[in-house]
Design a protein around this motif. Structure first.
Motif, short mmCIF file in Angstrom:
data_model
loop_
_atom_site.label_atom_id
_atom_site.label_comp_id
_atom_site.label_asym_id
_atom_site.label_seq_id
_atom_site.Cartn_x
_atom_site.Cartn_y
_atom_site.Cartn_z
N MET A 108 -58.03 -41.43 -15.75
CA MET A 108 -57.60 -41.12 -17.10
C MET A 108 -56.12 -41.47 -17.25
SD MET A 108 -57.86 -37.55 -19.28
CE MET A 108 -59.61 -37.71 -19.62
N GLY A 109 -55.79 -42.14 -18.37
CA GLY A 109 -54.40 -42.52 -18.62
C GLY A 109 -53.93 -43.72 -17.82
N ASN A 110 -54.86 -44.48 -17.26
CA ASN A 110 -54.48 -45.60 -16.39
C ASN A 110 -53.50 -46.55 -17.09
OD1 ASN A 110 -54.96 -47.21 -13.87
ND2 ASN A 110 -55.64 -48.72 -15.38
N GLY A 111 -52.49 -46.97 -16.32
CA GLY A 111 -51.51 -47.91 -16.84
C GLY A 111 -50.26 -47.28 -17.40
N VAL A 112 -50.28 -45.95 -17.55
CA VAL A 112 -49.10 -45.22 -18.01
C VAL A 112 -48.87 -44.10 -17.01
CG1 VAL A 112 -48.07 -43.85 -19.86
CG2 VAL A 112 -49.57 -45.78 -20.42
N SER B 279 -54.03 -36.53 -15.08
CA SER B 279 -53.96 -35.26 -15.79
C SER B 279 -54.90 -35.26 -16.99
CB SER B 279 -52.53 -34.98 -16.26
OG SER B 279 -52.49 -33.83 -17.08
N HIS B 280 -55.71 -34.21 -17.10
CA HIS B 280 -56.60 -34.08 -18.26
C HIS B 280 -55.81 -33.73 -19.52
CE1 HIS B 280 -56.03 -29.79 -17.38
NE2 HIS B 280 -56.42 -29.57 -18.62
N LEU C 136 -57.23 -45.28 -22.32
CA LEU C 136 -56.53 -46.09 -21.32
C LEU C 136 -57.39 -46.27 -20.07
CD1 LEU C 136 -53.01 -44.48 -21.71
CD2 LEU C 136 -53.59 -46.84 -22.28
N GLY C 137 -58.17 -45.26 -19.72
CA GLY C 137 -59.01 -45.36 -18.53
C GLY C 137 -60.15 -46.35 -18.68
#
Length: 287
Positions: A248-252, A258-259, A38-39
């Motif tokens: 990390m996890g961009n868009g959610v 968070s790793h 996502l990132g």
């Protein structure tokens, strides 16, 4: 070239659909790496739909076109989504991700002949070396196109990366653009806690690279502007390093920052929450 509102809107639509693909793929097999995928979504979409010169027909030689290599192969969900949406293979094949007899394995492989995949990846630290070899081949073939490679920042803890960095600078690989997904997180936690990378821009400059930082690596206009600057910096005797600051996890929202979402699949409830944050724009693949 100035991006128009229309072209930005089109790229944003692809990004949203790619996010849906990533989330559904990882959920569908309850395995995979959604956070880093996502990132990197904006980056891969901008490369394949705006910046890279690509041939209509895929072959492993890649003569007369720009090449891309994925070194951090665990972010394969975003790579597969973008390749499918760019017509390298049928979109509905995304439903087979990490399943038996699938060409879409957890880390990209070449033995099944999946279009768009030029090298098996997943053993971290090797992608930069592969990209340098391809860049040298282009010079030998008098092919003026560029070679791109994406690495993770945790991957820079591998010694082979720095051997390759010296080699590229020594051999003036000025047709090479390396990109680091600089999200500050890896599977065991923050990179600063696991093994600090120190002053990364100055390190790459000390190794003889032209360094460009993109501070807003999840903003399409910033990504395109930064990569066009990188393209303009080629051909002057130095390899180019792009440090792409991403989330990390961009868009959610519940995955961001968070790793822990490095390699965990969402539950049914989390799947629905994530999909509700990313509207269907190009049509979901058939599960």
């Amino acid at each position: 070239m100035v991006m128009t509102k229309h072209s930005i809107h089109n790229l944003e639509a692809i990004v949203k659909q790619a996010r849906r693909d990533i989330i559904r793929m990882v959920h569908g097999c309850q395995s995979g790496h959604p956070g880093g995928s996502l990132g990197c979504t904006e980056l891969l979409v901008c490369l394949y739909f705006e910046l890279m010169q690509r041939n209509d027909h895929f072959d492993l030689d890649g003569i007369g076109e720009d090449l891309f290599f994925l070194s951090n192969g665990h972010v394969s969900p975003v790579f597969y989504s973008v390749l499918a949406r760019a017509d390298y293979f049928p979109v509905d094949e995304l439903s087979t991700f990490r399943k038996l007899n699938s060409r879409l394995q957890g880390h990209p492989t070449t033995h099944e002949g999946l279009p768009g995949i030029r090298v098996a990846s997943g053993s971290l630290g090797q992608g930069l070396s592969v990209a340098i070899g391809a860049a040298q081949a282009k010079k030998l073939n008098h092919d003026n196109h560029l070679v791109y490679v994406l690495m993770g920042d945790g991957e820079l803890q591998e010694g082979q990366v720095w051997e390759a960095a010296m080699y590229a600078a020594h051999n003036k690989m000025d047709n090479l653009i390396a990109i680091v997904d600089y999200n500050g997180a890896q599977i065991d936690g923050a990179t600063n806690d696991v093994l600090s990378l120190g002053d990364l821009p100055r390190k790459w400059m000390a190794f003889g690279w032209n360094v460009i930082e993109i501070m807003r690596g999840n903003d399409i206009e910033s990504v395109i502007s930064g990569l066009r600057k990188a393209q303009a910096s080629t051909g002057v005797g130095m390899p180019v390093m792009v440090l792409l600051h991403t989330e990390m996890g961009n868009g959610v929202d519940f995955m961001m920052g968070s790793h822990k979402w490095h390699g965990i699949a969402p539950s049914d409830e989390q799947l629905n929450l994530a999909l509700n944050q990313n509207a269907e724009t190009l049509g979901d693949y058939i599960a």
